[in-house]
Design an enzyme around this catalytic site. Structure first.
Site, PDB file in Angstrom:
ATOM      1  N   LYS A  27       0.648  -1.288   0.004  1.00  0.00           N
ATOM      2  CA  LYS A  27      -0.001  -0.032   0.152  1.00  0.00           C
ATOM      3  C   LYS A  27       0.933   1.100   0.169  1.00  0.00           C
ATOM      4  CE  LYS A  27      -1.458   1.452   4.002  1.00  0.00           C
ATOM      5  NZ  LYS A  27      -1.428   2.902   4.586  1.00  0.00           N
ATOM      6  N   ASN A  28       1.624   1.244   0.820  1.00  0.00           N
ATOM      7  CA  ASN A  28       2.534   2.602   1.005  1.00  0.00           C
ATOM      8  C   ASN A  28       3.545   2.759  -0.038  1.00  0.00           C
ATOM      9  OD1 ASN A  28       1.100   3.266   3.370  1.00  0.00           O
ATOM     10  ND2 ASN A  28       2.678   2.332   4.794  1.00  0.00           N
ATOM     11  N   CYS A 122      -4.302   8.055   9.865  1.00  0.00           N
ATOM     12  CA  CYS A 122      -4.534   7.346  11.327  1.00  0.00           C
ATOM     13  C   CYS A 122      -3.933   8.091  12.095  1.00  0.00           C
ATOM     14  CB  CYS A 122      -3.738   5.831  11.282  1.00  0.00           C
ATOM     15  SG  CYS A 122      -4.748   4.771  10.388  1.00  0.00           S
ATOM     16  N   ARG A 127       1.858  14.368  13.859  1.00  0.00           N
ATOM     17  CA  ARG A 127       2.743  13.907  12.251  1.00  0.00           C
ATOM     18  C   ARG A 127       2.948  15.135  11.494  1.00  0.00           C
ATOM     19  NH1 ARG A 127      -0.799   8.873  10.004  1.00  0.00           N
ATOM     20  NH2 ARG A 127       1.301   8.267   9.022  1.00  0.00           N
ATOM     21  N   ASP A 310       4.766  -0.164  12.212  1.00  0.00           N
ATOM     22  CA  ASP A 310       3.432  -0.891  11.648  1.00  0.00           C
ATOM     23  C   ASP A 310       3.109  -2.237  12.075  1.00  0.00           C
ATOM     24  OD1 ASP A 310       2.988   1.688  10.388  1.00  0.00           O
ATOM     25  OD2 ASP A 310       3.473   1.129   8.331  1.00  0.00           O
ATOM     26  N   ARG A 402      -8.775   0.091   4.910  1.00  0.00           N
ATOM     27  CA  ARG A 402      -7.778   0.849   4.475  1.00  0.00           C
ATOM     28  C   ARG A 402      -6.563   0.613   3.869  1.00  0.00           C
ATOM     29  NH1 ARG A 402      -7.072   6.614   7.704  1.00  0.00           N
ATOM     30  NH2 ARG A 402      -5.922   6.903   6.015  1.00  0.00           N
TER      31      ARG A 402
HETATM   32  C1  EPZ Z   1       4.838   6.467   6.326  1.00  0.00           C
HETATM   33  O1  EPZ Z   1       4.167   7.666   7.324  1.00  0.00           O
HETATM   34  C2  EPZ Z   1       3.616   5.357   6.552  1.00  0.00           C
HETATM   35  N1  EPZ Z   1       2.638   6.068   5.723  1.00  0.00           N
HETATM   36  C3  EPZ Z   1       3.304   4.855   7.810  1.00  0.00           C
HETATM   37  O2  EPZ Z   1       2.270   3.707   7.729  1.00  0.00           O
HETATM   38  C4  EPZ Z   1       4.380   4.355   8.621  1.00  0.00           C
HETATM   39  O3  EPZ Z   1       3.857   4.081   9.821  1.00  0.00           O
HETATM   40  C5  EPZ Z   1       5.530   5.279   8.579  1.00  0.00           C
HETATM   41  O4  EPZ Z   1       5.904   5.837   7.426  1.00  0.00           O
HETATM   42  C6  EPZ Z   1       6.611   4.905   9.366  1.00  0.00           C
HETATM   43  O5  EPZ Z   1       7.325   3.784   8.624  1.00  0.00           O
HETATM   44  C7  EPZ Z   1       2.417   6.278   4.640  1.00  0.00           C
HETATM   45  O6  EPZ Z   1       3.457   5.587   3.658  1.00  0.00           O
HETATM   46  C8  EPZ Z   1       1.346   6.733   3.675  1.00  0.00           C
HETATM   47  P1  EPZ Z   1       7.566   9.225   8.616  1.00  0.00           P
HETATM   48  P2  EPZ Z   1       4.965   8.726   7.453  1.00  0.00           P
HETATM   49  O7  EPZ Z   1       7.628  10.404   8.031  1.00  0.00           O
HETATM   50  O8  EPZ Z   1       5.611   9.008   5.997  1.00  0.00           O
HETATM   51  C9  EPZ Z   1       8.758  12.104  11.924  1.00  0.00           C
HETATM   52  C10 EPZ Z   1       0.220   2.588   8.043  1.00  0.00           C
HETATM   53  O9  EPZ Z   1      -0.444   1.864   8.959  1.00  0.00           O
HETATM   54  N2  EPZ Z   1       8.547  13.128  11.161  1.00  0.00           N
HETATM   55  O10 EPZ Z   1       8.380   7.938   8.108  1.00  0.00           O
HETATM   56  O11 EPZ Z   1       4.156   9.807   8.015  1.00  0.00           O
HETATM   57  C11 EPZ Z   1       7.429  11.660  12.381  1.00  0.00           C
HETATM   58  O12 EPZ Z   1       6.740  12.406  13.503  1.00  0.00           O
HETATM   59  C12 EPZ Z   1       0.721   3.894   8.003  1.00  0.00           C
HETATM   60  O13 EPZ Z   1       0.256   2.036   6.836  1.00  0.00           O
HETATM   61  C13 EPZ Z   1       8.743  14.757  11.261  1.00  0.00           C
HETATM   62  O14 EPZ Z   1       9.201  15.096  12.615  1.00  0.00           O
HETATM   63  O15 EPZ Z   1       6.008   8.585   8.583  1.00  0.00           O
HETATM   64  C14 EPZ Z   1       7.533  10.501  13.101  1.00  0.00           C
HETATM   65  O16 EPZ Z   1       8.087  10.461  14.508  1.00  0.00           O
HETATM   66  C15 EPZ Z   1       0.457   4.724   9.609  1.00  0.00           C
HETATM   67  N3  EPZ Z   1       8.974  15.529  10.220  1.00  0.00           N
HETATM   68  C16 EPZ Z   1       9.032  10.158  12.144  1.00  0.00           C
HETATM   69  O17 EPZ Z   1       9.366  11.166  11.719  1.00  0.00           O
HETATM   70  C17 EPZ Z   1       8.408  15.281   9.336  1.00  0.00           C
HETATM   71  O18 EPZ Z   1       8.381  16.263   8.322  1.00  0.00           O
HETATM   72  C18 EPZ Z   1       8.552   9.037  10.935  1.00  0.00           C
HETATM   73  O19 EPZ Z   1       7.530   9.508  10.220  1.00  0.00           O
HETATM   74  C19 EPZ Z   1       8.004  13.985   8.939  1.00  0.00           C
HETATM   75  C20 EPZ Z   1       8.098  13.021   9.805  1.00  0.00           C
END
Ligand code: EPZ
Length: 436
Positions: A27-28, A122, A127, A310, A402
């Site tokens: 999905k992602n 979610c 985020r 995840d 989803r």
């Molecule tokens: C992706 O979310 C996935 N979503 C999430 O999957 C997954 O949990 C996550 O990556 C971690 O692997 C999609 O791909 C659509 P991140 P994302 O940016 O991109 C911080 C599921 O269940 N951060 O890797 O939002 C953030 O707060 C979903 O399929 C910042 O601080 O995650 C977190 O602590 C849920 N500033 C960490 O980085 C930013 O600008 C990792 O977030 C961006 C992120």
């Protein structure tokens, strides 16, 4: 059928799950790849897209700005972005999925302008998108957030040296997409290394981009002025596969999980082996056999190749049934223990302090009426229901749909007694007796 927040699964637990299951596309990865497909004016064919709500919402939102989407079959679409009429996307549906942010990188890269609502998704913690914004600004874009909309525009994008302050999948992919069509060289340091980052880079390269180093900490991109058509197949879903691995573990089952890349599952296989499961790896399959009560272990979620956030709730369910005390430390999102209260209603013994859950294993769960708090937690609670004695009713399965295609059907084929009921259906008429 339209699935609403009130729809539910009714599960009668206790059957060991046995058999084979085929894993769908990630999905992602698919969400980012379909967005990136609009960066060329030629028709791109994407195969192995999972038929789940998030990818369908994304395709609908793309259609609303003039992208031509032609569904060849359930998992294959042709995408043509040559007719994009507006770079301002604001539909109700796009606000509900996190991955809408990928349209920022894709539109900004191609049209040097994008207006996309702040992402939803979610509720698993705050985020922020500061690293996406930082990356776009480094490439020369003006970015403002006004009325809940992220507005980015640039005269031209110029390659830059960008250091990500946190390891972020979303910002790494988004900046990589925009940089693919910037002038000159971009270096992204402290990049995320998740399999889907590599998959998006491979897709962009198949379209004629020049992206090197995806899968390592440093990604180097030489911008090109034009991308061209290709046919591309999305990688298998690491998290769907991992969820079925845990389904075998918690039901004392024996499942062959097919169409996967074993390398992507290494952290999950390692933890399942520590808990006493037998994990056999094949070229494109993995078999998990669980014959006795699980042993406890300690897990900390980390960026890839660490243990994925995840897969944290699924591990929580397994540890809650293990013989002893285990811990889970969630280091990526602060709000990912919302399944604990629901699991407690089924008899689990878990104490959460800060970002760590201390889990005292119990011998069994008993069925209860519970709610899916988000996608992965919802899937984990289904596993708990399958392992429990008696009947479990899970509300809000909207979340699960989803990200998991035919979840209940795939589980039924493995011997699970799980059925979907819509909110209007009288629970007493269901074929299982409700004992909670
Ligand atoms: C992706 O979310 C996935 N979503 C999430 O999957 C997954 O949990 C996550 O990556 C971690 O692997 C999609 O791909 C659509 P991140 P994302 O940016 O991109 C911080 C599921 O269940 N951060 O890797 O939002 C953030 O707060 C979903 O399929 C910042 O601080 O995650 C977190 O602590 C849920 N500033 C960490 O980085 C930013 O600008 C990792 O977030 C961006 C992120």
């Amino acid at each position: 059928m339209e699935v609403t927040e009130k729809d539910r699964y009714v599960i009668r637990g206790g059957n060991p799950l046995v058999g084979e299951v085929e894993i769908g596309g990630a999905k992602n990865a698919a969400l980012a790849i379909v967005a990136a497909a609009i960066m060329t004016d030629e028709t791109v064919t994407i195969e192995n897209i999972p038929d789940v709500r998030d990818t369908n919402v994304m395709l609908e939102a793309m259609q609303s700005i003039g992208v031509n989407i032609n569904r060849i079959n359930r998992h294959t679409v042709e995408i043509n972005g040559s007719m994009v009429k507006n770079v301002n996307i604001d539909t109700e549906s796009i606000r509900r999925i996190r991955a809408s942010y990928y349209l920022m990188g894709a539109l900004l890269g191609k049209y040097k302008r994008a207006e996309v609502p702040l992402p939803g998704g979610c509720d698993i913690g705050s985020r922020p998108i500061d690293q996406h914004v930082k990356g776009f600004r480094a490439l020369g874009a003006d970015v403002v957030i006004e009325g809940g909309i992220v507005k980015a525009k640039a005269e031209k994008l110029t390659g830059a040296h960008i250091y990500m302050d946190v390891v972020t999948v979303g910002a790494t992919i988004n900046v990589m997409m925009a940089a693919a069509m910037a002038e000159g060289k971009t270096i992204i340091e402290n990049a995320a290394k998740e399999p889907h980052v590599v998959d998006v880079a491979n897709f962009l390269n198949s379209c004629g981009a020049n992206v090197k180093g995806a899968g390592t900490d440093v990604i180097r991109i030489s911008g090109v002025s034009r991308l061209k058509k290709c046919t591309y197949s999305v990688i298998p879903d690491q998290i769907e596969a991992g969820t079925f691995m845990y389904a075998a573990a918690v039901t004392k089952g024996d499942i062959l999980i097919r169409n996967i890349i074993p390398k992507h599952l290494e952290s999950i296989s390692a933890k399942l082996t520590e808990t006493g499961c037998e994990v056999q790896e094949f070229d494109d399959a993995v078999r998990v056999v669980a014959s006795k009560r699980l042993k406890p272990t300690h897990i900390k979620t980390l960026p890839y190749p660490g243990y994925p956030t995840d897969m944290q709730p699924q591990a929580g369910v397994a540890l809650a049934l293990s013989e002893g005390t285990g811990t889970i430390t969630e280091s990526i999102f602060e709000n990912r223990f919302r399944y604990v209260d629901e699991l407690t209603r089924m008899g689990a013994n878990i104490r959460v302090e800060g970002n760590t859950a201390f889990i005292e294993g119990v011998e069994k769960f008993t069925g209860a009426r519970i709610k899916a708090p988000d996608l992965r937690a919802g899937a984990a609670l289904v596993l708990a229901g399958l392992a429990a004695e008696g009947t479990t009713i899970i509300d809000n399965v909207y979340y699960i749909e989803r990200g998991y295609e035919d979840f209940d059907k795939k589980l039924r084929r493995l011997g699970a007694e799980i059925r979907f009921t819509d909110a209007g259906e009288d629970m007493m008429k269901t074929k299982f007796k409700v004992v909670s």
